[in-house]
Every structure is written in structure tokens, then in C-alpha cells.
Design an enzyme around this catalytic site. Structure first.
Site, PDB file in Angstrom:
ATOM      1  N   MET A  30      45.330 -64.514  34.832  1.00  0.00           N
ATOM      2  CA  MET A  30      45.529 -65.399  33.682  1.00  0.00           C
ATOM      3  C   MET A  30      47.009 -65.402  33.296  1.00  0.00           C
ATOM      4  O   MET A  30      47.365 -65.760  32.171  1.00  0.00           O
ATOM      5  CB  MET A  30      44.661 -64.953  32.507  1.00  0.00           C
ATOM      6  N   GLY A  31      47.874 -64.999  34.211  1.00  0.00           N
ATOM      7  CA  GLY A  31      49.319 -65.047  33.963  1.00  0.00           C
ATOM      8  C   GLY A  31      49.818 -63.915  33.089  1.00  0.00           C
ATOM      9  O   GLY A  31      49.134 -62.907  32.918  1.00  0.00           O
ATOM     10  N   HIS A  37      49.177 -56.760  38.090  1.00  0.00           N
ATOM     11  CA  HIS A  37      48.945 -57.964  38.904  1.00  0.00           C
ATOM     12  C   HIS A  37      49.703 -57.852  40.235  1.00  0.00           C
ATOM     13  O   HIS A  37      49.198 -58.240  41.288  1.00  0.00           O
ATOM     14  CB  HIS A  37      49.454 -59.213  38.178  1.00  0.00           C
ATOM     15  N   GLY A 147      41.217 -56.023  39.853  1.00  0.00           N
ATOM     16  CA  GLY A 147      41.632 -54.699  39.415  1.00  0.00           C
ATOM     17  C   GLY A 147      40.471 -53.894  38.853  1.00  0.00           C
ATOM     18  O   GLY A 147      39.582 -54.441  38.200  1.00  0.00           O
ATOM     19  N   ASP A 150      39.296 -54.014  35.064  1.00  0.00           N
ATOM     20  CA  ASP A 150      38.130 -54.760  34.579  1.00  0.00           C
ATOM     21  C   ASP A 150      36.924 -54.373  35.439  1.00  0.00           C
ATOM     22  O   ASP A 150      36.426 -55.179  36.231  1.00  0.00           O
ATOM     23  CB  ASP A 150      38.419 -56.260  34.639  1.00  0.00           C
ATOM     24  N   GLN A 153      33.805 -56.449  35.157  1.00  0.00           N
ATOM     25  CA  GLN A 153      34.045 -57.761  35.773  1.00  0.00           C
ATOM     26  C   GLN A 153      33.880 -57.674  37.293  1.00  0.00           C
ATOM     27  O   GLN A 153      33.307 -58.558  37.926  1.00  0.00           O
ATOM     28  CB  GLN A 153      35.458 -58.220  35.425  1.00  0.00           C
ATOM     29  N   SER A 186      48.291 -57.713  29.897  1.00  0.00           N
ATOM     30  CA  SER A 186      49.087 -58.800  29.312  1.00  0.00           C
ATOM     31  C   SER A 186      49.034 -58.732  27.794  1.00  0.00           C
ATOM     32  O   SER A 186      49.942 -59.182  27.107  1.00  0.00           O
ATOM     33  CB  SER A 186      48.550 -60.158  29.768  1.00  0.00           C
TER      34      SER A 186
HETATM   35  P1  AMP Z   1      44.086 -60.864  34.012  1.00  0.00           P
HETATM   36  O1  AMP Z   1      45.321 -61.669  34.218  1.00  0.00           O
HETATM   37  O2  AMP Z   1      44.159 -59.922  32.866  1.00  0.00           O
HETATM   38  O3  AMP Z   1      42.832 -61.704  34.032  1.00  0.00           O
HETATM   39  O4  AMP Z   1      43.973 -59.922  35.281  1.00  0.00           O
HETATM   40  C1  AMP Z   1      43.980 -60.444  36.581  1.00  0.00           C
HETATM   41  C2  AMP Z   1      43.600 -59.355  37.533  1.00  0.00           C
HETATM   42  O5  AMP Z   1      44.532 -58.272  37.431  1.00  0.00           O
HETATM   43  C3  AMP Z   1      42.211 -58.761  37.233  1.00  0.00           C
HETATM   44  O6  AMP Z   1      41.524 -58.543  38.451  1.00  0.00           O
HETATM   45  C4  AMP Z   1      42.538 -57.474  36.541  1.00  0.00           C
HETATM   46  O7  AMP Z   1      41.548 -56.477  36.692  1.00  0.00           O
HETATM   47  C5  AMP Z   1      43.824 -57.063  37.245  1.00  0.00           C
HETATM   48  N1  AMP Z   1      44.585 -56.139  36.402  1.00  0.00           N
HETATM   49  C6  AMP Z   1      44.909 -56.323  35.086  1.00  0.00           C
HETATM   50  N2  AMP Z   1      45.568 -55.233  34.623  1.00  0.00           N
HETATM   51  C7  AMP Z   1      45.652 -54.363  35.654  1.00  0.00           C
HETATM   52  C8  AMP Z   1      46.208 -53.051  35.808  1.00  0.00           C
HETATM   53  N3  AMP Z   1      46.806 -52.410  34.801  1.00  0.00           N
HETATM   54  N4  AMP Z   1      46.123 -52.454  37.023  1.00  0.00           N
HETATM   55  C9  AMP Z   1      45.505 -53.091  38.057  1.00  0.00           C
HETATM   56  N5  AMP Z   1      44.970 -54.320  37.982  1.00  0.00           N
HETATM   57  C10 AMP Z   1      45.036 -54.947  36.800  1.00  0.00           C
END
Ligand code: AMP
Length: 282
Positions: A30-31, A37, A147, A150, A153, A186
Site C-alpha cells: 500500500m506504498g 517492503h 510479510g 501480517d 493476512q 507505514s
Molecule cells: P502494507 O504496505 O502495509 O500493506 O504491506 C505490504 C507488505 O509488506 C505486506 O505483505 C506486509 O506484511 C509486508 N510488511 C509490512 N511491514 C513489514 C515489516 N516490518 N517486515 C516485513 N514485511 C513487512
């Protein structure tokens, strides 16, 4: 790096890559990109010829309109980071491109969504399931990277892939943390300095919980103890759960031998944060 805002041009691009026998990996985000990421992108680049990153703040997975409104968005910065990191293509669609109409179907994941995030964020996993299905249909990657941050998820998406027969391999990468242990997110950029300090209590509670579990304490007691401890640290906790990392069923006693996940969610000031750790019980 190629940037696509629309479905058809990126499908055309990927079709050409597939004709050249290139393997395709997808990192959905989601940026507001951070090192978490980028670790997914690193794994994607290691395993695939072509790495695609999607950036889409998916409205259907936000149950709180304020959270959606305040979710950080800086596409220009994200694009320059991705370019620097050697991403091959970015899919950055607008809302109208992803949702030409309001979706009428909804997805349910049974037990997997009745606990933790599913319980506290009604409709969240329906939105996640919808958007991930759309991305998988549109882009048809060979592999997709998510990641452990989540964790629930990931369990939901694994179920989605099984139930819908997506021919996509899922890869789960470990959590990337700040030096003081706070899981990168984020949403962390919305914390003021005091809240940022308080937020370290989430990971600290997981470590407390893990040592207590390994020492043989009762899971029910550990949950209550950590909820109270988090409150004392200034967090407004939503849940502290000890679950089987795949089925997400609560672990009832410390004699069960398996990979166990400790999961926490709580509000620090106006920001809702989640974290988890996995432990292998003796
Ligand atoms: P998001 O942009 O928050 O939807 O995250 C996108 C992807 O990045 C998802 O698969 C998250 O689980 C992963 N992610 C977010 N934060 C972390 C982190 N601290 N370490 C590893 N993966 C992450």
C-alpha cells in the site's frame, strides 16, 4: 523501471515477458515504503527474472474511514526508492481502475477471520481477499511475497490460493524491525516522539509473553498479564493472543508442541499497530 496505472498495458508488458520465458514475482503493497517492503522486493528479485511491485491503498480493507484518510501516500518517493532498488515494473492503479463498480461479492474465511484482526476490523479480510484476488487475476505472477508482520493476512491469502486454485507460490518473509525492536510499518510515521517511544512496548510484550510461555506459564494468564502490562506502558491494547501459527486456533496449554505465534494489537495515540513473534515450543 516501467510504471503502469492501468490494467491492460501491464498485462501486455507481462505477456511479453512470459513469452521470453521470464519468471514473474509480485510484491503487493500500500506504498509509503520502508525496509520491510524492500526485504520482500529483495527476496522477489532473488527468485524471479521480473519483479513487479503494486502500490494501492485499498479502500475495501479499511473499516475505519479516518485510518484510510490519514494513511500515508507518497508515490513519487516510493517510485524513486523502487527505481533505486532495481524493481522492474510498478502497478500503481487508481481506485476507478481497481473498482470499476462497487463489488457485490464478499469473501469469508471461517475460523481464520473470527479472531484477532478479523474480530476487531469487521470486513477487513473481505477487502484483503478481494484486492489480492484482483491483483492475482490481473498480474498472474509465478510467486507472490508477503510479510510475517501480517501473519493472519498470510493465513487468509494461503486459504484464498487453495480455495481459488491460484497457481501462485506464496512466500512469507520475516519481520524487519527498527533498532529498538518496533516492527517497521507505514503507520509508524504518524507517531509523535513520545508515542514512538511508547510503541516499543508492543514488541517488548511479545518477548515477555514468549519467555513466560517457554517457562511453562499458562497461556490464559500470559494474555491477561500482558494486556495489563501494555496498559501500564501507555498502549491501549486490543488483543494479545497465543495461537497456532497456521490455523490461528488459540493455544490452550503450554504442553502443546508446535510453532506458536504470539500476536498483539493496540493503539498508541491515534495509531493502531500490530506485531507478532513465532516461537518453537520444546
Ligand atoms: P502494507 O504496505 O502495509 O500493506 O504491506 C505490504 C507488505 O509488506 C505486506 O505483505 C506486509 O506484511 C509486508 N510488511 C509490512 N511491514 C513489514 C515489516 N516490518 N517486515 C516485513 N514485511 C513487512
Amino acid at each position: 523501471m516501467e510504471v503502469f496505472n492501468q490494467i491492460e498495458p501491464i498485462q501486455e508488458y507481462l505477456r511479453t515477458q512470459r513469452l521470453m520465458q521470464k519468471s514473474i514475482g509480485l510484491v503487493p503493497t500500500m506504498g509509503a515504503l520502508h525496509q520491510g517492503h524492500l526485504s520482500l522486493l529483495g527476496a522477489c528479485k532473488r527468485d524471479n527474472d521480473i519483479s513487479v511491485c503494486s502500490i494501492f491503498v485499498n479502500p475495501t480493507q479499511f473499516n475505519n474511514p479516518e485510518d484510510l484518510k490519514l494513511y500515508p501516500r507518497h508515490w513519487d518517493k516510493d517510485l524513486s526508492i523502487l527505481e533505486q532498488e532495481g524493481c522492474d515494473a510498478v502497478f500503481l492503479p487508481g481506485e476507478e481502475e481497481m473498482y470499476r463498480e462497487n463489488p457485490r461479492m464478499s469473501l469469508h474465511f471461517g475460523m481464520l477471520e473470527e479472531v484477532m484482526e478479523g474480530k476487531f476490523r469487521p470486513g477487513h479480510f473481505n477487502g484483503v481477499g478481494l484486492v489480492v484476488s484482483k491483483l492475482f487475476h490481473i498480474l498472474s505472477p509465478d510467486k507472490a511475497y508477503f510479510g510475517q508482520k501480517d501473519l493472519q493476512q498470510f493465513a487468509i491469502i494461503r486459504q484464498l490460493v487453495t480455495d481459488m486454485s491460484f497457481q501462485i507460490e506464496l512466500i512469507c518473509e520475516p519481520i524487519v524491525r527498527e533498532a529498538d525492536g518496533l516492527a517497521m510499518s507505514s503507520r509508524n510515521m504518524r507517531l509523535n516522539p513520545e508515542e514512538r517511544q511508547t510503541a516499543t512496548a508492543l514488541y517488548a510484550s511479545l518477548k515477555r509473553g514468549a519467555s513466560a510461555l517457554l517457562a511453562g506459564d499458562d497461556p490464559g494468564k500470559i494474555k491477561i498479564d500482558n494486556m495489563q502490562w501494555l496498559e501500564k506502558q501507555g498502549v491501549v491494547p486490543e488483543y494479545f493472543e497465543i495461537v497456532d501459527s497456521e490455523t490461528l486456533k488459540p493455544v490452550m496449554n503450554h504442553f502443546e508442541k508446535k510453532l506458536v505465534a504470539l500476536c498483539v494489537a493496540g493503539n498508541v495515540g491515534p495509531v493502531r499497530l500490530i506485531d507478532n513473534i513465532l516461537i518453537e515450543k520444546e
